[in-house]
Design a protein around this motif. Sequence first.
Motif, short mmCIF file in Angstrom:
data_model
loop_
_atom_site.label_atom_id
_atom_site.label_comp_id
_atom_site.label_asym_id
_atom_site.label_seq_id
_atom_site.Cartn_x
_atom_site.Cartn_y
_atom_site.Cartn_z
N MET A 30 29.17 -13.78 -52.29
CA MET A 30 30.00 -14.87 -51.74
C MET A 30 31.16 -15.32 -52.46
O MET A 30 31.81 -16.29 -51.95
CB MET A 30 28.87 -16.05 -51.78
CG MET A 30 27.40 -15.76 -51.02
SD MET A 30 27.45 -16.02 -49.37
CE MET A 30 27.28 -14.26 -48.97
N ALA A 149 17.81 -16.30 -55.07
CA ALA A 149 17.73 -16.61 -53.80
C ALA A 149 18.08 -18.17 -53.39
O ALA A 149 18.76 -18.25 -52.44
CB ALA A 149 16.13 -16.55 -53.25
N MET A 152 21.88 -18.09 -53.52
CA MET A 152 22.39 -17.35 -52.49
C MET A 152 22.42 -18.38 -51.25
O MET A 152 23.50 -18.27 -50.61
CB MET A 152 21.41 -16.15 -52.15
CG MET A 152 21.88 -15.28 -50.95
SD MET A 152 23.48 -14.32 -51.72
CE MET A 152 24.18 -13.53 -50.41
N VAL A 153 21.46 -19.10 -50.91
CA VAL A 153 21.38 -19.85 -49.93
C VAL A 153 22.46 -20.98 -49.89
O VAL A 153 23.30 -21.12 -48.90
CB VAL A 153 19.96 -20.58 -49.82
CG1 VAL A 153 20.08 -21.87 -48.63
CG2 VAL A 153 19.07 -19.56 -49.08
N TYR A 156 26.09 -19.40 -49.66
CA TYR A 156 26.19 -18.94 -48.04
C TYR A 156 26.73 -19.96 -47.48
O TYR A 156 27.60 -20.17 -46.83
CB TYR A 156 25.00 -18.35 -47.99
CG TYR A 156 24.84 -18.30 -46.24
CD1 TYR A 156 25.56 -17.31 -45.72
CD2 TYR A 156 24.28 -19.19 -45.51
CE1 TYR A 156 25.55 -17.30 -44.17
CE2 TYR A 156 24.23 -19.28 -44.01
CZ TYR A 156 24.90 -18.12 -43.50
OH TYR A 156 24.92 -18.23 -42.19
N GLU A 157 26.05 -21.31 -47.59
CA GLU A 157 26.45 -22.38 -46.70
C GLU A 157 27.89 -22.75 -47.18
O GLU A 157 28.63 -23.12 -46.14
CB GLU A 157 25.48 -23.66 -47.20
CG GLU A 157 24.50 -23.82 -46.14
CD GLU A 157 24.63 -24.22 -44.79
OE1 GLU A 157 25.67 -24.38 -44.55
OE2 GLU A 157 23.74 -23.92 -43.96
N ARG B 96 25.01 -17.85 -38.32
CA ARG B 96 24.88 -19.14 -37.67
C ARG B 96 24.73 -18.86 -36.02
O ARG B 96 24.17 -19.51 -35.38
CB ARG B 96 25.93 -19.97 -37.82
CG ARG B 96 25.77 -21.27 -37.37
CD ARG B 96 26.24 -22.37 -38.32
NE ARG B 96 25.78 -22.45 -39.68
CZ ARG B 96 26.25 -22.81 -40.84
NH1 ARG B 96 27.59 -23.43 -40.76
NH2 ARG B 96 25.63 -22.94 -41.86
N VAL B 138 29.83 -11.56 -46.36
CA VAL B 138 30.26 -11.48 -47.80
C VAL B 138 31.77 -11.11 -48.26
O VAL B 138 32.50 -10.63 -47.27
CB VAL B 138 29.31 -10.09 -48.19
CG1 VAL B 138 27.94 -10.32 -48.18
CG2 VAL B 138 29.75 -8.94 -47.57
N ASP B 139 31.81 -11.12 -49.43
CA ASP B 139 33.17 -10.83 -49.84
C ASP B 139 33.45 -9.28 -49.81
O ASP B 139 32.64 -8.55 -50.05
CB ASP B 139 33.16 -11.28 -51.38
CG ASP B 139 34.68 -11.14 -52.02
OD1 ASP B 139 35.60 -12.10 -51.81
OD2 ASP B 139 34.82 -10.26 -52.66
N MET B 152 16.84 -13.62 -47.00
CA MET B 152 16.83 -15.01 -47.26
C MET B 152 17.91 -15.84 -46.27
O MET B 152 17.65 -16.79 -45.84
CB MET B 152 17.08 -15.14 -48.71
CG MET B 152 16.77 -16.69 -49.08
SD MET B 152 14.99 -17.10 -49.10
CE MET B 152 15.17 -18.96 -49.48
N VAL B 153 19.08 -15.17 -46.24
CA VAL B 153 19.98 -16.11 -45.69
C VAL B 153 20.00 -15.87 -44.20
O VAL B 153 20.08 -17.08 -43.65
CB VAL B 153 21.55 -15.18 -46.02
CG1 VAL B 153 22.48 -15.48 -45.04
CG2 VAL B 153 21.94 -15.72 -47.41
N TYR B 156 16.86 -18.31 -43.57
CA TYR B 156 17.21 -19.80 -43.71
C TYR B 156 17.99 -20.30 -42.63
O TYR B 156 17.70 -21.63 -42.13
CB TYR B 156 18.14 -19.73 -44.97
CG TYR B 156 19.09 -20.99 -45.24
CD1 TYR B 156 18.37 -22.41 -45.60
CD2 TYR B 156 20.23 -21.07 -44.83
CE1 TYR B 156 19.13 -23.53 -45.69
CE2 TYR B 156 21.15 -22.37 -44.87
CZ TYR B 156 20.59 -23.47 -45.27
OH TYR B 156 21.43 -24.80 -45.63
#
Lengths: 246, 246
Positions: A30, A149, A152-153, A156-157, B96, B138-139, B152-153, B156
């Motif tokens: 990220m 995890a 990450m969430v 990510y947001e 998203r 991602v980077d 997960m991402v 979520y």
Amino acid sequence: MFNPERFRVVLVNTSHPGNIGSVARAMANMGMTNLALVDPVQFPSERANAMAAGADTILEQAQVFPELADAVIGCQRVYGVSARLRSIAWTQLDPRQLSEEIYSAPQDEQIALVFGRERSGLTNEELDICEALVHIPVDEMHRSLNLAAAVMVVLYELRMSLYDAAPNPKDIGRKNASDKASSEQLQFFFDRWDATAKSVDFYKGNAVTVMRKIRRLFYKADLTDEEVKILLGVLTALDEELDKEQ
Amino acid sequence: MFNPERFRVVLVNTSHPGNIGSVARAMANMGMTNLALVDPVQFPSERANAMAAGADTILEQAQVFPELADAVIGCQRVYGVSARLRSIAWTQLDPRQLSEEIYSAPQDEQIALVFGRERSGLTNEELDICEALVHIPVDEMHRSLNLAAAVMVVLYELRMSLYDAAPNPKDIGRKNASDKASSEQLQFFFDRWDATAKSVDFYKGNAVTVMRKIRRLFYKADLTDEEVKILLGVLTALDEELDKEQ
């Protein structure tokens, strides 16, 4: 807009060094680099390096602190992340609301994201340092989130703001980050407040619960540096007058 | 709205059984249950069960298929998830956009979310089965995403549709409008505060300006009825103590 340098990931008392490595990997994915470790059970560790999968630099540059309060020095905003919904005392945000809050605030504020122990999360005393809780919306039957995890969430947001239409910063009456009280200023104020309240026997046995409500009340106010100084001035004037009588 | 039964997580040719377990855990966290495995290197496996951390049912009910095409039978939408940006051939969505696309489509469509091998992802032939690619942002320097982190991402994001109309977090601690302090309560509190501050000679000539700042500070906190009562209690305790000395 997303500026990774503003963010500090803080892991409290992590048991498994592999989890520290996995968090470093998620941070690298990220685009984040600032990792702070509070009282890690084992660090440095080969297991952490193995799980970091190329994010070794983050581990090498990680700073280790004895207490959470030390790890958040210099931050204007401190958020505790939890998969448990707490009772009333803390403001709760989901990760998206966190992201909205951060990006509508002044863009030079430093942010700490605090993640607790694998099994037991953060203590109430650690949560007291956090202005709000970030609750990841997990299924109630399976609330045990892997540490990486959870990181990450949340990251990510925050990173997704790169891809959203740039939010319009709301005018919240503050020009820049240096206007917002820092975490250590707030903790100092709370300690002073607590001491004065005790000196006049305010609590009558409910000190912890009531002080927590008072913290929350002031966190909600999103205090500026100047406001904390005014409040400290009131406490000083009170203490001087109270001292006279003894 | 979020209906977990619509979704099928498909893992293609996963090398490490531990990753299958971690994916099951992430699915359980996000309330999902349908797992399909295409040609897993090792399954079932004790390592998978250990990493599932209580999501064993998902592993027990997982279906195993020889080919991706078999695993997506019955699905109206098949998305391939990748941390790599592909060249032109596939429509690319971030998670998203995926969520927006799914929730603006008919709500009885079955959705497959396809995740490739740990090292090499999905082959072009496998991607041909996917109507679009989901790209996790991602980077560019650290594109190697852990499989469970990628799952997960995406899950979520899909689950967040449950929370999109979430209430203002500062309101969560308040049950109804009558919990908010009334204006007359606040004015009464300000008058009491002002009197106490004057009694300890706090203002030193700036009373009006400083008191205005203090009002603003407490307005920002959006005080509840209970909070005003706590603050009044502090003032009462202070005043009693201050009166003693006179």
